[in-house]
Design an enzyme around this catalytic site. Structure first.
Site, PDB file in Angstrom:
ATOM      1  N   ASP A 210      -2.761   2.589  -6.008  1.00 18.97           N
ATOM      2  CA  ASP A 210      -1.830   2.629  -4.881  1.00 18.97           C
ATOM      3  C   ASP A 210      -1.758   1.341  -4.081  1.00 18.97           C
ATOM      4  O   ASP A 210      -1.174   1.337  -2.989  1.00 18.97           O
ATOM      5  CB  ASP A 210      -2.208   3.779  -3.944  1.00 18.97           C
ATOM      6  CG  ASP A 210      -3.614   3.625  -3.373  1.00 18.97           C
ATOM      7  OD1 ASP A 210      -4.371   2.774  -3.873  1.00 18.97           O
ATOM      8  OD2 ASP A 210      -3.941   4.352  -2.411  1.00 18.97           O
ATOM      9  N   GLU A 211      -2.312   0.254  -4.577  1.00 10.18           N
ATOM     10  CA  GLU A 211      -2.220  -0.980  -3.795  1.00 10.18           C
ATOM     11  C   GLU A 211      -2.247  -2.212  -4.678  1.00 10.18           C
ATOM     12  O   GLU A 211      -2.797  -2.212  -5.779  1.00 10.18           O
ATOM     13  CB  GLU A 211      -3.328  -1.062  -2.750  1.00 10.18           C
ATOM     14  CG  GLU A 211      -4.714  -1.240  -3.315  1.00 10.18           C
ATOM     15  CD  GLU A 211      -5.747  -1.518  -2.227  1.00 10.18           C
ATOM     16  OE1 GLU A 211      -5.431  -2.219  -1.247  1.00 10.18           O
ATOM     17  OE2 GLU A 211      -6.890  -1.039  -2.374  1.00 10.18           O
TER      18      GLU A 211
ATOM     19  N   ASP B 134       0.854  -1.185   0.000  1.00 11.39           N
ATOM     20  CA  ASP B 134       0.000   0.000   0.000  1.00 11.39           C
ATOM     21  C   ASP B 134       0.895   1.241   0.000  1.00 11.39           C
ATOM     22  O   ASP B 134       1.678   1.460   0.923  1.00 11.39           O
ATOM     23  CB  ASP B 134      -0.892  -0.018   1.244  1.00 11.39           C
ATOM     24  CG  ASP B 134      -2.022   0.997   1.166  1.00 11.39           C
ATOM     25  OD1 ASP B 134      -2.122   1.701   0.143  1.00 11.39           O
ATOM     26  OD2 ASP B 134      -2.811   1.085   2.125  1.00 11.39           O
TER      27      ASP B 134
END
Length: 351
Positions: A108-109, A10
Site C-alpha cells: 500500500d505504499e 500511501d
C-alpha cells in the site's frame, strides 16, 4: 524551473478498500479484515479496519474478539493476500505510466521521484489516475527527501472515509519543517517508537526541536555512532533523496506462529523453535542463500516480546547448524510466563 521532488504515495485503508471494491454492498459499513475473519476464534488479529470501524475504536493489531466487542455490527472478513498483491500491482503499474521513478515499499505504499515544476499538480494527477484505474484512493506526501515526504503523508491523510474530491496532499520541506514539526513530540518522527521515545526522554529530548538541537556526541555515546547520527538527522528532517526502481534485495526472512493455546513446557517450546528454524533455513537454502545470524522472538501472554540473536561462527547452509544456534539463543530467555508466539528470523550472508 524543474527540480527533484520525492512523493510518498500511501493507499487509504488499503486492505479494507480492496475488500469493499469487490463487495460494493459493504461501502459505508464498518469492515474489519483479519485472520480467518471469525472473531470467535482465538489468536486472530485485525489486519485493517475501515474508517467506519475505526470510529468505534477498532485498529490494526487488535484481537478480533476485542474488535467484535467494540463494534459488534462490523462485517468481519478473512485476509486474502493474493487479492492484495493483484490490487497493489494495479496501483504501481498505474503510477509507472507517468514519467516518474517508482520505489515500492509494500502493498500500500511507495516513493515516487520526479523532476517537475509543480509537485502538487503531479500528485493530483497520480491520485486521479489511481482512482480512475483501480477505484482506490490514496494520500500523497510531498517532500525534498524521503523522510519529509513520508511524514507529509500523515498530514495529508483524511480523518474519516475519503471523499472523491479530497485534496489529500501535503508538502513538507526544509522551508516549513520547523513550523510544522518543531513543537511535536519525537514519537511522531518516522522510525521512533514508544521505546526509543522513552530513551530520548531520559536525555531530556521530548520534542523534535530538542532532538534537532541535541549534542551529537551525547547521542552517539548513548545509541552508537551510526544510530546517534541518524536520530540527530531525523530531528532536523534530513534524509535520502534517491528513489530507485531496482527491487530491494532481501537481507533476511522470518517465520512466526501465534499458537491457539499458550505454551508452558520448555521441551515443547524448544521443539517448536527447532522445527521452525529447520523449515525456514531449508526454504532460504533452496534459493541459494547462506545464513550468518539467527534471531529468536518470544511473545509471552503479557505481550512482552523480547528478541535475542546470535551471529554464527561462519556462514552456513546447514539447517542443523542454524537450528542449534537458535536453541542456544532460546536458552538466553527466562520463561516465567506462558508463551503465545514464537518467531525465528535468519539474516543472509551478503555478497
Amino acid at each position: 524551473m524543474s527540480r527533484w521532488w520525492v512523493l510518498h504515495v500511501d493507499m487509504d485503508q488499503f486492505i479494507a478498500a480492496v475488500e469493499v471494491r469487490r463487495r460494493p454492498e459493504l461501502r459505508g459499513l464498518p469492515v474489519v479484515v483479519g485472520g480467518s475473519g471469525d472473531p470467535s476464534q482465538a489468536r486472530q488479529v485485525v489486519a485493517t479496519a475501515s474508517y467506519e470501524a475505526r470510529a468505534f475504536g477498532v485498529h490494526s493489531g487488535m484481537p478480533l474478539k476485542a474488535a467484535a466487542r467494540k463494534c459488534p455490527q462490523a462485517v468481519f472478513l478473512p485476509t486474502d493476500p493474493a487479492a492484495y498483491d493483484a490490487a497493489s500491482a494495479e496501483v504501481m503499474d498505474t503510477l509507472r505510466e507517468f514519467p516518474v521513478v517508482v520505489e515500492v515499499w509494500g502493498w500500500d505504499e511507495c516513493f515516487v521521484g520526479a523532476s517537475v515544476d509543480d509537485p502538487e499538480q503531479l500528485a493530483s494527477k497520480l491520485r486521479a489516475a489511481v482512482l480512475a484505474r483501480t477505484g482506490l484512493t490514496c494520500s500523497i506526501g510531498i517532500g525534498d527527501n524521503k523522510v519529509r515526504a513520508k511524514l507529509a503523508t500523515g498530514f495529508a491523510k483524511p480523518d474519516g472515509p475519503p471523499a472523491l474530491d479530497d485534496v489529500a496532499l501535503f508538502r513538507l520541506t526544509a522551508e516549513n519543517w520547523a513550523d510544522v514539526m518543531n513543537h511535536r513530540p519525537v514519537r511522531e518522527l518516522w522510525g521512533i517508537g514508544s521505546r526509543m521515545s522513552a530513551n530520548l526522554a531520559e536525555l531530556g529530548l521530548h520534542t523534535v526541536a530538542e532532538l534537532a538541537a541535541a549534542d551529537a556526541d551525547v547521542l552517539r555515546k548513548r545509541f552508537g555512532p551510526k544510530m546517534g547520527s541518524w536520530y540527530l538527522a531525523l530531528g532536523r528532517g534530513l534524509g535520502d533523496t534517491e528513489v530507485t526502481d531496482v527491487p530491494r534485495e532481501p537481507v533476511s526472512r522470518s517465520h512466526e506462529v501465534t499458537y491457539p493455546s499458550d505454551l508452558s513446557d520448555p521441551v515443547e517450546i524448544a521443539d517448536k523453535v527447532r522445527e521452525m528454524t529447520l523449515a525456514l533455513t531449508r526454504e532460504v537454502v533452496a534459493e541459494g542463500r547462506s545464513v550468518q545470524r539467527v534471531h529468536v522472538k518470544v511473545r509471552f501472554i503479557s505481550f512482552y516480546t523480547p528478541i535475542k540473536s546470535r551471529k554464527l561462527k561462519e556462514s552456513t547452509q546447514d539447517p542443523e547448524v542454524v537450528a542449534a544456534a537458535a536453541l542456544d539463543v532460546l536458552a538466553k530467555f527466562e520463561f516465567r510466563r506462558p508463551v503465545r508466539l514464537l518467531g525465528v528470523r535468519v539474516e543472509f550472508t551478503r555478497a
